[in-house]
Design a protein around this motif. Structure first.
Motif, PDB file in Angstrom:
ATOM      1  N   UNK A 129      12.408   4.048  -1.140  1.00  0.00           N
ATOM      2  CA  UNK A 129      11.782   2.735  -1.288  1.00  0.00           C
ATOM      3  C   UNK A 129      10.450   2.683  -0.538  1.00  0.00           C
ATOM      4  N   UNK A 130       9.702   3.794  -0.698  1.00  0.00           N
ATOM      5  CA  UNK A 130       8.412   3.945  -0.020  1.00  0.00           C
ATOM      6  C   UNK A 130       7.355   4.285  -1.074  1.00  0.00           C
ATOM      7  N   UNK A 131       6.135   3.831  -0.845  1.00  0.00           N
ATOM      8  CA  UNK A 131       5.065   4.176  -1.778  1.00  0.00           C
ATOM      9  C   UNK A 131       4.811   5.671  -1.747  1.00  0.00           C
ATOM     10  N   UNK A 132       4.308   6.199  -2.848  1.00  0.00           N
ATOM     11  CA  UNK A 132       4.055   7.634  -2.908  1.00  0.00           C
ATOM     12  C   UNK A 132       3.074   8.058  -1.834  1.00  0.00           C
ATOM     13  N   UNK A 133       2.026   7.247  -1.639  1.00  0.00           N
ATOM     14  CA  UNK A 133       1.001   7.617  -0.652  1.00  0.00           C
ATOM     15  C   UNK A 133       1.601   7.730   0.737  1.00  0.00           C
ATOM     16  N   UNK A 134       2.396   6.730   1.137  1.00  0.00           N
ATOM     17  CA  UNK A 134       3.006   6.755   2.474  1.00  0.00           C
ATOM     18  C   UNK A 134       4.002   7.905   2.602  1.00  0.00           C
ATOM     19  N   UNK A 135       4.736   8.138   1.508  1.00  0.00           N
ATOM     20  CA  UNK A 135       5.741   9.213   1.567  1.00  0.00           C
ATOM     21  C   UNK A 135       5.065  10.586   1.630  1.00  0.00           C
ATOM     22  N   UNK A 136       3.945  10.760   0.870  1.00  0.00           N
ATOM     23  CA  UNK A 136       3.234  12.042   0.908  1.00  0.00           C
ATOM     24  C   UNK A 136       2.670  12.299   2.300  1.00  0.00           C
ATOM     25  N   UNK A 137       2.241  11.224   2.972  1.00  0.00           N
ATOM     26  CA  UNK A 137       1.728  11.378   4.342  1.00  0.00           C
ATOM     27  C   UNK A 137       2.852  11.840   5.285  1.00  0.00           C
ATOM     28  N   UNK A 138       4.063  11.330   5.067  1.00  0.00           N
ATOM     29  CA  UNK A 138       5.214  11.774   5.869  1.00  0.00           C
ATOM     30  C   UNK A 138       5.477  13.265   5.644  1.00  0.00           C
TER      31      UNK A 138
END
Length: 543
Positions: free
Chosen positions: A500-509
């Motif tokens: 339940x996270x945006x792709x951008x935020x998840x890719x940064x993780x």
């Protein structure tokens, strides 16, 4: 308590008279309750039984019929034997009619070739009897003190039986009314021989009394129970007719066992305790295990045959909320006891012999003994269904190990079932058959089997150490992000959606994960290693 006719004849005062047994030699082990000097032929009505009659024969008739009647009357009165002095009436030998009548009744008939002071005989024998009675009273007092202490202390059954064996020198067995052996003390004999075919042999023993001796089997049986609820039998294998003190020991032991049963009413039943002991021994290492032949006999005595059957270990684990230590123990103890009893009932309904016990404090362990012709899957499905119906309010995990044919391999199947259950407990899986096998938990199950190997922990620390440290220091959730990435096979979009996270935020993780671990998540071998490390981390955390 009383000396025998043979004991009396061995006394110096009797040996001086030159005793010779002329009839009834197989009755020399008859107890002598008292010694009575009688010089009249009609003495029988004055006797109570158990007397050794001493006579010179001066008042006895010479008529064969009268002599036979004299012996018949004495035998009917229950005398222990007759001693006749060959000095005043008969000199060389006794009349044949007397000898024949004594042989007919197996009544010891003894002659003395020399004059004997009967008063000295009565003093010696009666003194011996009194001494024996005093010893018997002392022994009874000791028995009373011993079992009073055991009763007050609420001693466990094996402690009570150990004392019974010590006091009597005989093997002793505690069985249920269904003839299942729940405890025993072999008193130095071979336990496997003691318990062999126990149920069949024990069913034939009937005394008709709360405490009674079965002469055919040589067993002293005392009923165990209290408040009108009998639940077991204490069986003393004594061979010959037991002395009174052994009867007292059996009765006091039965009382102590009944009291223990009442005090332990809130705990495991004796049947579950007996099952637990056998299961524990089967799981033990070879250096500590009870001899296999004894374990097989003990299981057989519990109506669970381990030979000639297919043996399958099973483990049942309830899914419970995480609670602090004391609260968990308080809530799981009664639950597991109920679960064990429900499982035993389910096994009976499924018509399969099984050892069932709460073995590890986190679940129930089971060893099933199936006929070689049985449909294993059908039996397991029915057992799983019966257990879940009995405990429908508690979510359960039921796991089974690999089927084995030899009792020596039963421990391996039990251990495997326990590992599979632990693995399945932390996986959200619902197998169609209603139970888990090692194949169902796959890699996770294998890691559970190897969880005691320190090299697994070392591997997980090497792979995940920096990431775990970063989460602990900053409060980030990078380990959780990596778990979702691995669970979705490296699909970033699916993992981001599941988180339940945006792709951008998840890719940064994911970029921070690569930086912390100095690996590329695009590398398949790195992804596999990290996924295995996460599974190990879960397994070790669950254990």
């Amino acid at each position: 308590m009383y000396p025998t006719v043979g004991d009396v004849l061995a006394l110096p005062v009797m040996r001086q008279g030159g005793p010779h047994v002329v009839a009834g030699s197989d009755g020399l082990d008859t107890p002598v309750r008292w010694v009575h000097v009688a010089e009249i032929a009609e003495i029988a009505p004055l006797l109570k039984g158990g007397e050794l009659v001493l006579t010179t024969g001066v008042a006895l008739p010479d008529d064969d019929a009268a002599l036979a009647r004299y012996v018949d009357d004495l035998a009917a009165a229950g005398v222990s034997g007759v001693v006749v002095e060959l000095v005043r009436h008969w000199h060389d030998r006794l009349p044949q009619a007397l000898v024949t009548a004594a042989d007919k009744h197996r009544l010891p008939l003894v002659t003395l070739s020399r004059e004997t002071r009967y008063v000295a005989v009565t003093e010696a024998v009666n003194g011996l009897i009194v001494d024996a009675q005093v010893d018997e009273l002392r022994a009874a007092a000791h028995v009373h003190e011993t079992f009073t202490e055991l009763t007050v202390a609420g001693a466990e059954p094996h402690v009570v039986l150990r004392e019974v064996a010590h006091l009597t020198g005989h093997a002793v067995v505690l069985e249920t009314l269904a003839h299942e052996v729940v405890a025993y003390d072999a008193a130095g004999t071979d336990p496997a021989e003691l318990l062999a075919d126990w149920r069949t042999r024990s069913r034939q023993v009937r005394t008709g009394e709360r405490t009674g001796y079965d002469r055919a089997s040589g067993r002293l049986v005392a009923i165990v129970g209290a408040r009108g609820r009998d639940w077991g039998r204490l069986v003393l294998l004594c061979g010959d007719q037991p002395p009174h003190r052994h009867v007292v020991v059996a009765e006091r032991a039965a009382s102590a066992l009944a009291v223990h049963h009442l005090l332990a009413a809130s705990g495991d039943s004796l049947e579950r305790q007996a099952h637990r002991d056998v299961l524990t021994q089967l799981l033990a290492t070879p250096s500590t295990v009870t001899p296999l032949a004894e374990l097989v006999a003990r299981a057989e005595a519990l109506h669970v045959p381990l030979t000639g059957h297919r043996l399958i270990g099973a483990a049942i684990r309830p899914r419970l909320p995480d609670l602090p230590g004391p609260a968990a123990a308080a809530s799981t103890g009664p639950l597991l006891r109920d679960l064990a009893e429900a499982t035993a009932l389910a096994a009976r309904r499924a018509r399969v012999a099984a050892l069932v016990a709460d073995l590890d404090g986190i679940g129930v362990q089971v060893l099933l003994a199936l006929s070689p012709r049985a449909d294993t899957d059908a039996v397991l499905r029915r057992l799983a269904q019966e257990v879940r119906q009995a405990k429908h309010s508690v979510p359960l995990v039921l796991a089974v190990g690999t089927a084995v044919d030899a009792p020596a391999e039963a421990g391996r199947s039990l251990a495997e079932a326990g590992h599979v259950a632990s693995a399945a407990l932390h996986r959200d899986q619902h197998p169609p058959a209603g139970y888990h096998r090692l194949d169902d938990v796959r890699l996770y199950g294998l890691l559970h089997l190897l969880s005691d190997d320190d090299r697994l922990d070392a591997f997980a620390r090497r792979e995940l150490g920096p990431l775990l440290a970063k989460d602990a220091a900053t409060g980030s959730r990078l380990v959780e992000a990596l778990r979702r990435f691995c669970d979705h096979g490296g699909n970033k979009s699916a993992a981001a959606a599941a988180a339940h996270t945006s792709r951008t935020a998840y890719y940064q993780q994911l970029a921070r994960i690569e930086q912390a671990l100095d690996v590329s998540l695009e590398d398949p071998s790195s992804l596999v290693s990290l996924h295995v490390a996460l599974l190990i981390h879960d397994v070790l955390g669950a254990d």
